[in-house]
Design an enzyme around this catalytic site. Structure first.
Site, PDB file in Angstrom:
ATOM      1  N   GLU A   1       0.818  -1.220   0.000  1.00 17.16           N
ATOM      2  CA  GLU A   1       0.000   0.000   0.000  1.00 17.16           C
ATOM      3  C   GLU A   1       0.847   1.264   0.000  1.00 17.16           C
ATOM      4  O   GLU A   1       0.384   2.323  -0.417  1.00 17.16           O
ATOM      5  CB  GLU A   1      -0.939   0.025   1.223  1.00 17.16           C
ATOM      6  CG  GLU A   1      -2.220  -0.747   1.004  1.00 17.16           C
ATOM      7  CD  GLU A   1      -3.316  -0.435   2.019  1.00 17.16           C
ATOM      8  OE1 GLU A   1      -3.059   0.257   3.021  1.00 17.16           O
ATOM      9  OE2 GLU A   1      -4.446  -0.900   1.812  1.00 17.16           O
ATOM     10  N   HIS A  18       8.851 -26.859   1.021  1.00 18.12           N
ATOM     11  CA  HIS A  18       8.164 -27.993   0.386  1.00 18.12           C
ATOM     12  C   HIS A  18       7.036 -27.531  -0.523  1.00 18.12           C
ATOM     13  O   HIS A  18       6.200 -28.321  -0.937  1.00 18.12           O
ATOM     14  CB  HIS A  18       7.637 -28.954   1.456  1.00 18.12           C
ATOM     15  CG  HIS A  18       8.737 -29.530   2.281  1.00 18.12           C
ATOM     16  ND1 HIS A  18       9.234 -30.795   2.085  1.00 18.12           N
ATOM     17  CD2 HIS A  18       9.484 -28.994   3.286  1.00 18.12           C
ATOM     18  CE1 HIS A  18      10.224 -31.021   2.952  1.00 18.12           C
ATOM     19  NE2 HIS A  18      10.394 -29.934   3.680  1.00 18.12           N
ATOM     20  N   LYS A  71     -13.889   0.853  -3.240  1.00 15.17           N
ATOM     21  CA  LYS A  71     -14.897   1.262  -2.249  1.00 15.17           C
ATOM     22  C   LYS A  71     -15.997   2.086  -2.922  1.00 15.17           C
ATOM     23  O   LYS A  71     -17.177   1.898  -2.653  1.00 15.17           O
ATOM     24  CB  LYS A  71     -14.241   2.114  -1.153  1.00 15.17           C
ATOM     25  CG  LYS A  71     -13.349   1.355  -0.212  1.00 15.17           C
ATOM     26  CD  LYS A  71     -13.011   2.254   0.959  1.00 15.17           C
ATOM     27  CE  LYS A  71     -11.804   1.757   1.712  1.00 15.17           C
ATOM     28  NZ  LYS A  71     -11.247   2.746   2.620  1.00 15.17           N
TER      29      LYS A  71
END
Ligand code: PA5
Length: 489
Positions: free
Chosen positions: A343, A364, A479
């Site tokens: 951000e 792994h 938003k």
């Protein structure tokens, strides 16, 4: 024991042309000056030039200020008041919900995972030293996880279907102030949102508030004491807290951005409820700020870290930064850093991509790619030198079908160190750069240093590459669209 965090870039520097290191020094010293000048400008309260807006440099000196405040005013200081409220909550309830998203949650989660017992919520209350079980919500729009939490919080005997209960219902009234309700049945929540308007957190808060009000009575003192808002100086949550008369409301100061707020009440209140040492956290951060401001390049964890990251990105195309943690307890810290870097610097089509790795687990899964994939990754190991619990030694068995007797007596920390060294040796053999952040021990002081180191480094790098590390204009787009879509629904 020396508790100082160490940054060791020696392996990476072997892969770096010496003249690049020399050339970047004056640029980094200038960036440090710039960051320090931002603090002076911020403190002056004077106008901030447009090119520097927004300017959220408040986090840099905050740990020192809070420590001074604590020394001078004791229980009346912010840290003192946080401790008082936390002690009250620890005594009153057995479950504590932290509502928040992004910078309003990830630091607290990092602290919980790094410093609390791995199976904290499973332990009986006396084995938790009275610290409530801790849950994180309000960081998504996930119907099922929130439903599960609501169901968990409901007393399974007497409060079965409270999602359908409204305050004032007979069922709710019957439960109000139930005298048989003991500490094991009671829960509280911190609702954390700087803006006070973030939908994920606000929606979860409504649902949980309704449940708590149904349990205790909508206008009861009990509710007022069991909800602790942490929010900005203005905004909807601040208004709500005043209107509902919640007894304790903690501020997120102006000038401290969400992802830089872990050492405000945003992280400190949950930390104190978890029984962690808030002063040690602040001290670690304050000491890191001192080192940043005073130590020379080449022996300065913040400047050296930025130099390595920046030079490998700019000159060797390493646009991916692996935050490679060793042991299982630092994953949430890595995710906190993912957010901080993404951000802050992911703007103007720039900024490296962070990836959190948890070793040896990810050897792994991702290990293959890190060893032989594209050469676009810089690896920063985060290694804790001493475990917090007594080392577990491998027992010898009479029958040795699994052929492990050859290692009997060796401890898990020895195995982990061998994996760490072996992995880095393999990277070095293939000319893959690694650097190490070494923590002597995983405790509050170490995490305070690490949080502050990474926040300062992010800001320095922003100034170095001409990206404003504060603000997150890109987050607003989703938003806006979401609000528009919802208003048409
Ligand atoms: O870093 C930031 O500012 C963001 O990640 C915010 O912390 C996040 O969006 C939550 O915002 P708020 O605390 O206003 O609810």
């Amino acid at each position: 024991m020396d508790r100082t965090l160490r940054y060791d870039p020696s392996a990476a520097r072997q892969r770096l042309e010496p003249e690049l290191w020399e050339r970047v020094e004056p640029q980094l010293l200038a960036a440090r000056q710039d960051v320090i000048a931002d603090v002076v400008l911020w403190n002056s309260g004077g106008p901030v030039p447009e090119s520097k807006q927004p300017l959220d440099a408040g986090f840099i000196e905050l740990p020192m200020r809070l420590l001074d405040d604590c020394r001078q005013r004791g229980p009346l200081s912010l840290a003192g008041r946080i401790e008082t409220v936390a002690a009250r909550l620890r005594e009153a309830v057995d479950r504590f919900v932290v509502l928040g998203i992004g910078g309003s949650y990830m630091g607290a989660r990092a602290l919980f995972e790094a410093l609390c017992h791995r199976y904290h919520n499973e332990l009986p209350r006396d084995r938790r030293s009275g610290v409530p079980r801790v849950y994180f919500e309000g960081n998504n729009l996930d119907n099922d996880t929130l439903s599960d939490l609501l169901a968990l919080l409901a007393d399974s005997d007497r409060r079965t279907d409270f999602q359908s209960v409204r305050p004032g219902d007979d069922a709710a009234a019957g439960r109000t102030g139930s005298p048989s309700c003991g500490v094991e049945d009671r829960w509280a929540m911190a609702v954390i949102s700087k803006s006070g308007g973030t939908l994920e957190t606000a929606a979860a808060f409504r649902l949980l508030r309704r449940a708590l009000e149904a349990e205790c009575g909508p206008d009861s003192d009990e509710v007022r004491q069991r909800i602790v808002p942490v929010t900005g100086e203005t905004g909807r949550l601040r208004d709500l807290a005043v209107a509902r008369g919640y007894s304790d409301v903690f501020p997120i100061p102006d000038g401290v951005g969400g992802r830089f707020s872990v050492l405000t009440a945003v992280g400190l209140l949950p930390a104190a409820v978890m029984g962690l040492d808030v002063v040690a956290l602040l001290q670690g951060a304050a000491d890191m700020t001192e080192r940043f401001a005073n130590d020379p390049f080449g022996d300065n964890p913040v400047l050296d870290y930025v130099a390595v990251c920046h030079l490998f990105e700019k000159h060797h195309g390493m646009k991916i930064r692996l935050f490679s943690t060793w042991g299982a307890r630092l994953e949430a810290l890595g995710l906190w850093y993912d957010q901080l870097l993404s951000e802050s610097l992911g703007k103007q089509e720039r900024g490296a991509t962070p990836i959190t790795v948890v070793n040896t687990r990810d050897l792994h899964s991702r290990g293959q790619q890190h060893q032989e994939g594209r050469r676009d990754k810089l690896i920063t190991n985060v290694f804790v030198q001493s475990p917090s619990r007594a080392p577990l030694a491998l027992p010898a068995f009479d029958s040795d079908e699994d052929r492990l007797n050859q290692h009997a007596g060796k401890t898990l920390p020895q195995f982990l160190s061998a994996a760490f060294e072996g992995t880095n040796r393999a990277y070095a053999a293939d000319r893959r750069p690694t650097a190490d952040i070494v923590l002597p021990k995983l405790d509050e002081y170490a995490l305070g240093q690490l949080f502050q180191m990474l926040m300062l480094a992010t800001v320095v790098e922003g100034r170095l590459i001409g990206v404003n590390p504060y603000g997150q204009p890109g987050v607003e787009a989703y938003k806006r669209n979401m609000t528009e879509i919802l208003s048409q629904a």
